[in-house]
Design a protein around this motif. Structure first.
Motif, mmCIF file in Angstrom:
data_model
loop_
_atom_site.group_PDB
_atom_site.id
_atom_site.type_symbol
_atom_site.label_atom_id
_atom_site.label_comp_id
_atom_site.label_asym_id
_atom_site.label_seq_id
_atom_site.Cartn_x
_atom_site.Cartn_y
_atom_site.Cartn_z
ATOM 1 N N ASP A 61 54.840 52.405 78.700
ATOM 2 C CA ASP A 61 55.275 51.437 77.691
ATOM 3 C C ASP A 61 54.338 50.223 77.677
ATOM 4 O O ASP A 61 54.329 49.427 78.607
ATOM 5 N N LYS A 62 53.571 50.070 76.604
ATOM 6 C CA LYS A 62 52.607 48.964 76.481
ATOM 7 C C LYS A 62 53.300 47.600 76.420
ATOM 8 O O LYS A 62 52.730 46.585 76.792
ATOM 9 N N LYS A 63 54.539 47.582 75.950
ATOM 10 C CA LYS A 63 55.276 46.332 75.805
ATOM 11 C C LYS A 63 55.496 45.661 77.169
ATOM 12 O O LYS A 63 55.504 44.438 77.269
ATOM 13 N N LYS A 64 55.646 46.464 78.226
ATOM 14 C CA LYS A 64 55.838 45.919 79.579
ATOM 15 C C LYS A 64 54.626 45.115 80.026
ATOM 16 O O LYS A 64 54.754 44.068 80.642
ATOM 17 N N LEU A 65 53.422 45.622 79.685
ATOM 18 C CA LEU A 65 52.195 44.911 80.046
ATOM 19 C C LEU A 65 52.096 43.592 79.282
ATOM 20 O O LEU A 65 51.687 42.574 79.844
ATOM 21 N N GLU A 66 52.486 43.608 78.008
ATOM 22 C CA GLU A 66 52.430 42.378 77.201
ATOM 23 C C GLU A 66 53.358 41.305 77.756
ATOM 24 O O GLU A 66 52.994 40.128 77.804
ATOM 25 N N THR A 67 54.559 41.701 78.198
ATOM 26 C CA THR A 67 55.466 40.714 78.779
ATOM 27 C C THR A 67 54.948 40.208 80.125
ATOM 28 O O THR A 67 55.099 39.037 80.441
ATOM 29 N N ALA A 68 54.320 41.091 80.900
ATOM 30 C CA ALA A 68 53.731 40.667 82.176
ATOM 31 C C ALA A 68 52.603 39.667 81.935
ATOM 32 O O ALA A 68 52.475 38.673 82.665
ATOM 33 N N ILE A 69 51.773 39.920 80.930
ATOM 34 C CA ILE A 69 50.678 38.994 80.593
ATOM 35 C C ILE A 69 51.243 37.655 80.142
ATOM 36 O O ILE A 69 50.749 36.590 80.533
ATOM 37 N N ALA A 70 52.322 37.684 79.340
ATOM 38 C CA ALA A 70 52.947 36.435 78.889
ATOM 39 C C ALA A 70 53.524 35.652 80.073
ATOM 40 O O ALA A 70 53.372 34.424 80.149
ATOM 41 N N ASP A 71 54.168 36.358 81.012
ATOM 42 C CA ASP A 71 54.717 35.687 82.194
ATOM 43 C C ASP A 71 53.621 35.076 83.048
ATOM 44 O O ASP A 71 53.735 33.942 83.509
ATOM 45 N N MET A 72 52.539 35.828 83.259
ATOM 46 C CA MET A 72 51.454 35.317 84.093
ATOM 47 C C MET A 72 50.736 34.150 83.416
ATOM 48 O O MET A 72 50.286 33.226 84.088
ATOM 49 N N THR A 73 50.655 34.173 82.089
ATOM 50 C CA THR A 73 50.073 33.050 81.353
ATOM 51 C C THR A 73 50.913 31.798 81.574
ATOM 52 O O THR A 73 50.374 30.720 81.787
#
Length: 181
Positions: free
Chosen positions: A47-59
């Motif tokens: 699921d690509k959406k999981k990576l996007e949320t992880a990137i948003a959290d790390m940002t």
């Protein structure tokens, strides 16, 4: 404007380290060179959406946009292909590094449940320290209500120290809670 931790380093830590290790000048005193945050997202293969949320959290945590990390080789068992994005990392230097370390030491680490300090055995022999946290929710920038899954992350603190003793002294003087383990 300098970070609070940077001023503590310059005014308090440098003279103490010069006295403790007998350095000739301020430039010989070890200092922080970078902090690397890494978050693996194994579910990102499906699921690509999981990576996007992880990137948003790390940002939000680091105040800097992370880069996605890619798989080095294919693993059929995990349905993973070479080159597929499976995590993210960010390298902090300068003011952002000192701001992050200040928030880590004063706000985030004390929020860990049953926290008794970080192990002194996590040094690599060259003056660098690495440890992991199980929940990224300890950072105040992450809203507990909006989170869909709890992720851990690795934090690597790189110093200019030549030995682990120098680095240990530097990090404890900067406020990192190291304990015997």
């Amino acid at each position: 404007m300098k970070s609070r931790l940077r001023e503590v380093y310059e005014k308090k830590v440098v003279p103490e380290l010069k006295k403790e290790f007998g350095y000739a000048n301020d430039m010989a005193v070890p200092k922080l060179s970078k902090v690397v945050l890494n978050m693996g997202v194994g579910e990102a293969a499906a699921d690509k959406k999981k990576l996007e949320t992880a990137i948003a959290d790390m940002t939000a945590i680091s105040a800097q946009k992370p880069v996605p990390t890619k798989a080095r080789k294919s693993i059929a068992t995990y349905r993973l292909r070479e080159g597929q994005s499976i995590g993210c990392k960010v390298t902090l230097r300068g003011k952002r590094m000192y701001d992050f370390m200040d928030r880590l030491v004063t706000i985030a680490l004390p929020r860990i449940r049953d926290f008794h300090g970080l192990s002194k055995s996590k040094f690599d022999g060259n003056g660098n320290y690495a440890f992991g946290i199980k929940e990224h929710l300890i950072f105040p920038e992450i809203s507990v209500d909006k989170i869909e899954s709890i992720r851990g992350m690795d934090i690597v603190i790189t110093t200019t120290a030549k030995t682990d003793d120098e680095a240990r002294s530097l990090l404890t003087k900067l406020g990192l809670p190291l304990v015997l383990k």
